[in-house]
Design a protein around this motif. Structure first.
Motif, PDB file in Angstrom:
ATOM      1  N   SER A 218      -7.136   5.422  -0.568  1.00  0.00           N
ATOM      2  CA  SER A 218      -5.873   5.478  -0.229  1.00  0.00           C
ATOM      3  C   SER A 218      -5.513   4.587   1.081  1.00  0.00           C
ATOM      4  O   SER A 218      -6.351   4.122   1.686  1.00  0.00           O
ATOM      5  CB  SER A 218      -5.739   7.083   0.214  1.00  0.00           C
ATOM      6  OG  SER A 218      -6.442   7.365   1.186  1.00  0.00           O
ATOM      7  N   ARG A 219      -4.126   4.449   1.307  1.00  0.00           N
ATOM      8  CA  ARG A 219      -3.699   3.793   2.606  1.00  0.00           C
ATOM      9  C   ARG A 219      -4.177   4.444   3.829  1.00  0.00           C
ATOM     10  O   ARG A 219      -4.602   3.790   4.661  1.00  0.00           O
ATOM     11  CB  ARG A 219      -2.087   3.659   2.696  1.00  0.00           C
ATOM     12  CG  ARG A 219      -1.671   2.779   1.657  1.00  0.00           C
ATOM     13  CD  ARG A 219      -0.330   2.716   1.638  1.00  0.00           C
ATOM     14  NE  ARG A 219       0.342   1.619   0.731  1.00  0.00           N
ATOM     15  CZ  ARG A 219       0.743   1.726  -0.474  1.00  0.00           C
ATOM     16  NH1 ARG A 219       0.507   3.040  -1.303  1.00  0.00           N
ATOM     17  NH2 ARG A 219       1.300   0.823  -1.232  1.00  0.00           N
ATOM     18  N   THR A 220      -4.181   5.805   3.965  1.00  0.00           N
ATOM     19  CA  THR A 220      -4.589   6.742   4.814  1.00  0.00           C
ATOM     20  C   THR A 220      -6.090   6.495   5.293  1.00  0.00           C
ATOM     21  O   THR A 220      -6.569   6.027   6.375  1.00  0.00           O
ATOM     22  CB  THR A 220      -4.507   7.880   4.785  1.00  0.00           C
ATOM     23  OG1 THR A 220      -3.007   8.408   4.433  1.00  0.00           O
ATOM     24  CG2 THR A 220      -4.992   9.007   5.497  1.00  0.00           C
ATOM     25  N   GLU A 221      -7.141   6.159   4.049  1.00  0.00           N
ATOM     26  CA  GLU A 221      -8.496   6.070   4.443  1.00  0.00           C
ATOM     27  C   GLU A 221      -8.570   4.724   4.885  1.00  0.00           C
ATOM     28  O   GLU A 221      -9.405   4.480   5.993  1.00  0.00           O
ATOM     29  CB  GLU A 221      -9.299   6.248   3.234  1.00  0.00           C
ATOM     30  CG  GLU A 221     -10.517   6.013   3.225  1.00  0.00           C
ATOM     31  CD  GLU A 221     -11.348   6.200   1.927  1.00  0.00           C
ATOM     32  OE1 GLU A 221     -12.603   5.692   2.060  1.00  0.00           O
ATOM     33  OE2 GLU A 221     -10.979   6.729   1.004  1.00  0.00           O
ATOM     34  N   LEU A 222      -7.771   3.470   4.151  1.00  0.00           N
ATOM     35  CA  LEU A 222      -8.031   2.268   4.718  1.00  0.00           C
ATOM     36  C   LEU A 222      -7.483   1.981   6.049  1.00  0.00           C
ATOM     37  O   LEU A 222      -8.155   1.409   6.976  1.00  0.00           O
ATOM     38  CB  LEU A 222      -7.193   1.255   4.008  1.00  0.00           C
ATOM     39  CG  LEU A 222      -8.031   0.892   2.628  1.00  0.00           C
ATOM     40  CD1 LEU A 222      -6.847  -0.201   1.760  1.00  0.00           C
ATOM     41  CD2 LEU A 222      -9.191   0.076   3.055  1.00  0.00           C
TER      42      LEU A 222
ATOM     43  N   SER B 256       1.301   1.387   9.086  1.00  0.00           N
ATOM     44  CA  SER B 256       1.235   1.088   7.758  1.00  0.00           C
ATOM     45  C   SER B 256       1.641  -0.278   7.524  1.00  0.00           C
ATOM     46  O   SER B 256       1.151  -0.905   6.583  1.00  0.00           O
ATOM     47  CB  SER B 256       2.036   2.055   6.680  1.00  0.00           C
ATOM     48  OG  SER B 256       3.508   2.160   7.272  1.00  0.00           O
TER      49      SER B 256
ATOM     50  N   GLU C   6      -0.361  -3.259   5.596  1.00  0.00           N
ATOM     51  CA  GLU C   6       0.147  -4.231   4.370  1.00  0.00           C
ATOM     52  C   GLU C   6       0.006  -6.039   4.661  1.00  0.00           C
ATOM     53  O   GLU C   6      -0.137  -6.332   3.758  1.00  0.00           O
ATOM     54  CB  GLU C   6       1.924  -4.017   4.184  1.00  0.00           C
ATOM     55  CG  GLU C   6       2.193  -2.515   3.919  1.00  0.00           C
ATOM     56  CD  GLU C   6       1.870  -2.046   2.367  1.00  0.00           C
ATOM     57  OE1 GLU C   6       1.497  -3.272   1.723  1.00  0.00           O
ATOM     58  OE2 GLU C   6       1.959  -1.196   1.886  1.00  0.00           O
TER      59      GLU C   6
ATOM     60  N   THR D 232      -2.269  -2.932  -6.168  1.00  0.00           N
ATOM     61  CA  THR D 232      -1.503  -1.763  -5.570  1.00  0.00           C
ATOM     62  C   THR D 232      -1.263  -0.868  -6.667  1.00  0.00           C
ATOM     63  O   THR D 232      -0.779  -0.741  -7.780  1.00  0.00           O
ATOM     64  CB  THR D 232      -0.189  -2.207  -5.109  1.00  0.00           C
ATOM     65  OG1 THR D 232      -0.475  -3.205  -4.076  1.00  0.00           O
ATOM     66  CG2 THR D 232       0.633  -1.028  -4.609  1.00  0.00           C
TER      67      THR D 232
ATOM     68  N   HIS E 158      -0.532   5.562  -4.247  1.00  0.00           N
ATOM     69  CA  HIS E 158      -1.790   6.172  -3.999  1.00  0.00           C
ATOM     70  C   HIS E 158      -2.557   5.229  -2.925  1.00  0.00           C
ATOM     71  O   HIS E 158      -3.077   5.598  -1.829  1.00  0.00           O
ATOM     72  CB  HIS E 158      -2.633   6.306  -5.166  1.00  0.00           C
ATOM     73  CG  HIS E 158      -2.115   7.213  -6.112  1.00  0.00           C
ATOM     74  ND1 HIS E 158      -2.398   8.587  -6.007  1.00  0.00           N
ATOM     75  CD2 HIS E 158      -1.396   7.288  -7.346  1.00  0.00           C
ATOM     76  CE1 HIS E 158      -1.696   9.309  -7.098  1.00  0.00           C
ATOM     77  NE2 HIS E 158      -1.276   8.472  -7.841  1.00  0.00           N
ATOM     78  N   GLY E 159      -2.556   3.962  -3.175  1.00  0.00           N
ATOM     79  CA  GLY E 159      -3.264   3.010  -2.432  1.00  0.00           C
ATOM     80  C   GLY E 159      -3.783   1.839  -2.973  1.00  0.00           C
ATOM     81  O   GLY E 159      -2.733   1.275  -3.795  1.00  0.00           O
ATOM     82  N   TYR E 160      -4.908   1.189  -2.668  1.00  0.00           N
ATOM     83  CA  TYR E 160      -5.270  -0.178  -3.223  1.00  0.00           C
ATOM     84  C   TYR E 160      -6.546   0.052  -4.165  1.00  0.00           C
ATOM     85  O   TYR E 160      -7.533   0.666  -3.669  1.00  0.00           O
ATOM     86  CB  TYR E 160      -5.430  -1.230  -2.062  1.00  0.00           C
ATOM     87  CG  TYR E 160      -4.146  -1.477  -1.290  1.00  0.00           C
ATOM     88  CD1 TYR E 160      -3.025  -2.218  -1.872  1.00  0.00           C
ATOM     89  CD2 TYR E 160      -3.823  -0.727  -0.091  1.00  0.00           C
ATOM     90  CE1 TYR E 160      -1.995  -2.433  -0.961  1.00  0.00           C
ATOM     91  CE2 TYR E 160      -2.741  -0.944   0.575  1.00  0.00           C
ATOM     92  CZ  TYR E 160      -1.884  -1.749  -0.123  1.00  0.00           C
ATOM     93  OH  TYR E 160      -0.606  -2.131   0.936  1.00  0.00           O
ATOM     94  N   ARG E 161      -6.679  -0.982  -4.935  1.00  0.00           N
ATOM     95  CA  ARG E 161      -8.015  -1.010  -5.748  1.00  0.00           C
ATOM     96  C   ARG E 161      -8.443  -2.401  -5.714  1.00  0.00           C
ATOM     97  O   ARG E 161      -7.732  -3.308  -6.114  1.00  0.00           O
ATOM     98  CB  ARG E 161      -7.832  -0.625  -7.201  1.00  0.00           C
ATOM     99  CG  ARG E 161      -9.030  -0.756  -8.097  1.00  0.00           C
ATOM    100  CD  ARG E 161      -9.076   0.156  -9.320  1.00  0.00           C
ATOM    101  NE  ARG E 161      -7.612  -0.072 -10.086  1.00  0.00           N
ATOM    102  CZ  ARG E 161      -7.137   1.040 -10.546  1.00  0.00           C
ATOM    103  NH1 ARG E 161      -7.942   2.195 -10.713  1.00  0.00           N
ATOM    104  NH2 ARG E 161      -5.846   0.763 -11.158  1.00  0.00           N
TER     105      ARG E 161
END
Length: 222
Positions: free
Chosen positions: A170-174, A187, A191, A208, A212-215
């Motif tokens: 997730s973006r929050t975790e990153l 944020s 990016e 993206t 949710h976020g990134y993989r």
């Protein structure tokens, strides 16, 4: 990596933090057990370095509190207490590793990296994802067998994605794994970092996942 350092010896804490930051880590420092316990309960860390002889709350109590609350972050105890009974107490409280003072900074880094790697589910130190490889013991990334030059922020984001490759982060975790407690960021800055990484390793490798976020993925990488 983002590390919580709970150490009341200010010069020693500064020395350890300087060495960790030189290896691209984000570091938050707590000088007493109460503050350390609070940060460990409320912030996201890859690992913690915890002294035992702390003011206001001893290290064993801090660790017991984290484990009772379900906090699973790897903990390296770093202390001058080298009696066997103290080590037993530390491990019973939930420590993952134990290092007595005096020590070499290089050994602290080596043990931390091993703890973080194993906690992410990787037995081997070299992690592969398509054209990208990561030596979790040295912190070195390679692309197509050549060293990859990264800024500290880029390294933190890419290592977080690499340790969780093929999974959505997730973006929050990153965000929480990139910035220290009192640092300013938003944020948009995340990016920007992801955009720079895509230019360096290939846009197809960082997917993206909207909402949710990134993989990080090897799918489509050539």
């Amino acid at each position: 990596m983002r590390i919580l350092l709970v150490e009341d010896d200010a010069p020693l804490a500064a020395e350890i933090a300087h060495a960790l930051r030189a290896e691209n880590c984000a570091v938050d420092i707590a000088s007493n057990g109460e503050d350390g316990a609070h940060l460990g309960d409320t912030e996201l860390y890859d690992a913690a370095i915890l002294d035992l002889g702390l003011p206001r709350q001893d290290g064993v109590s801090v660790l017991q509190g984290w484990r009772a609350a379900g906090r699973t972050l790897p903990v390296l105890i770093l202390t001058a207490r080298d009696e066997w009974s103290q080590k037993v107490a530390g491990f019973k409280a939930g420590a993952d590793d134990y290092l007595t003072k005096p020590f070499r900074i290089e050994e602290v880094l080596m043990r931390l990296r091993a703890l973080v790697r194993r906690s992410a589910g990787h037995a081997a130190s070299r992690i592969l994802c398509g054209r990208l490889s990561f030596d979790a013991q040295t912190g070195q990334f390679e692309l197509d067998g050549l060293p990859l030059r990264l800024t500290a922020f880029e390294w933190r984001v890419l290592s977080a994605l690499m340790l969780r490759k093929e999974a959505v982060v997730s973006r929050t975790e990153l965000f929480e794994r990139v910035y220290e407690y009192d640092a300013e960021g938003d944020s948009n800055s995340l990016e920007v970092i992801v955009g720079r990484l895509r230019r360096k390793i290939g846009a197809e490798m960082i997917e993206t996942v909207r909402g949710h976020g990134y993989r990080l993925t090897a799918a489509g990488a050539s």
